[in-house]
Design a protein around this motif. Structure first.
Motif, PDB file in Angstrom:
ATOM      1  N   ARG A 102      -6.825  -2.480  -0.309  1.00  0.00           N
ATOM      2  CA  ARG A 102      -6.162  -1.414  -1.071  1.00  0.00           C
ATOM      3  C   ARG A 102      -7.181  -0.461  -1.686  1.00  0.00           C
ATOM      4  O   ARG A 102      -7.025   0.762  -1.634  1.00  0.00           O
ATOM      5  CB  ARG A 102      -5.287  -2.015  -2.179  1.00  0.00           C
ATOM      6  CG  ARG A 102      -4.555  -0.964  -3.017  1.00  0.00           C
ATOM      7  CD  ARG A 102      -3.936  -1.526  -4.294  1.00  0.00           C
ATOM      8  NE  ARG A 102      -3.320  -2.825  -4.141  1.00  0.00           N
ATOM      9  CZ  ARG A 102      -2.103  -3.024  -3.613  1.00  0.00           C
ATOM     10  NH1 ARG A 102      -1.385  -2.014  -3.187  1.00  0.00           N
ATOM     11  NH2 ARG A 102      -1.621  -4.258  -3.515  1.00  0.00           N
ATOM     12  N   ASN A 125      -7.277   3.446  -0.805  1.00  0.00           N
ATOM     13  CA  ASN A 125      -7.046   4.474  -1.823  1.00  0.00           C
ATOM     14  C   ASN A 125      -8.205   5.475  -1.925  1.00  0.00           C
ATOM     15  O   ASN A 125      -8.058   6.527  -2.539  1.00  0.00           O
ATOM     16  CB  ASN A 125      -6.780   3.831  -3.181  1.00  0.00           C
ATOM     17  CG  ASN A 125      -5.427   3.157  -3.230  1.00  0.00           C
ATOM     18  OD1 ASN A 125      -4.541   3.441  -2.408  1.00  0.00           O
ATOM     19  ND2 ASN A 125      -5.244   2.250  -4.166  1.00  0.00           N
ATOM     20  N   GLN A 126      -9.341   5.137  -1.339  1.00  0.00           N
ATOM     21  CA  GLN A 126     -10.498   6.055  -1.366  1.00  0.00           C
ATOM     22  C   GLN A 126     -10.427   7.074  -0.239  1.00  0.00           C
ATOM     23  O   GLN A 126     -11.148   8.053  -0.240  1.00  0.00           O
ATOM     24  CB  GLN A 126     -11.804   5.266  -1.237  1.00  0.00           C
ATOM     25  CG  GLN A 126     -12.138   4.454  -2.470  1.00  0.00           C
ATOM     26  CD  GLN A 126     -13.298   3.511  -2.233  1.00  0.00           C
ATOM     27  OE1 GLN A 126     -13.828   3.416  -1.134  1.00  0.00           O
ATOM     28  NE2 GLN A 126     -13.693   2.792  -3.277  1.00  0.00           N
ATOM     29  N   LEU A 168       0.874  -1.177   0.000  1.00  0.00           N
ATOM     30  CA  LEU A 168       0.000   0.000   0.000  1.00  0.00           C
ATOM     31  C   LEU A 168       0.911   1.226   0.000  1.00  0.00           C
ATOM     32  O   LEU A 168       1.944   1.230   0.665  1.00  0.00           O
ATOM     33  CB  LEU A 168      -0.884   0.022   1.243  1.00  0.00           C
ATOM     34  CG  LEU A 168      -1.759  -1.207   1.497  1.00  0.00           C
ATOM     35  CD1 LEU A 168      -2.517  -1.062   2.805  1.00  0.00           C
ATOM     36  CD2 LEU A 168      -2.708  -1.448   0.351  1.00  0.00           C
TER      37      LEU A 168
END
Length: 131
Positions: A125, A129-130, A42
């Motif tokens: 992930r 990522n949001q 990540l």
């Protein structure tokens, strides 16, 4: 808990590394170099403390999870399958030098996992990522 198995004794971070995956295909690790086990870490641009807190929040939002060990730069959680209660050991190691969180997800029992460990990390992930 017939399929829980015993908690591994080789987990944690040793010299900046998570435990290597076994030869079986039921494990993924961002620190593995072979194609069967390799998965991207990540990555984050926030403060490291915010990044690891975000991972913790995601884990806690998922069903049948339990955080076992937690420190400033490490999280270890157990994920239990819905049907038979198989347990997977999932680790996150915050590498402040590279702004990455190294990941490892491994089934405790069996040989294959039908891609479950890889799918789990990719789902985490996507949520990460949001944020």
């Amino acid at each position: 808990m017939a399929f829980a198995g015993k908690r591994p004794n080789n987990l944690g971070v040793h010299d900046g590394k998570l435990a290597p995956c076994p030869n079986s295909p039921n494990c993924v690790s961002s620190q593995s170099s072979d194609a069967v086990h390799q998965i991207a870490p990540l990555t984050f641009t926030s403060r490291p403390e915010e990044a690891i807190a975000a991972v913790k929040g995601i884990i806690q939002s998922l069903p049948r999870t339990k955080i076992i060990t937690e420190s400033d730069d490490y999280l270890y959680a157990e994920f239990k399958s819905a049907l038979l209660g198989f347990v997977d050991d999932v680790e996150f190691y915050l590498d402040r030098n590279t702004n990455t969180i190294q990941v490892r997800s491994a089934s405790r029992l069996g040989y294959g996992d039908l891609g479950v460990n890889r799918q789990r990390i990719e789902a985490i992930r996507a949520k990460f990522n949001q944020i």
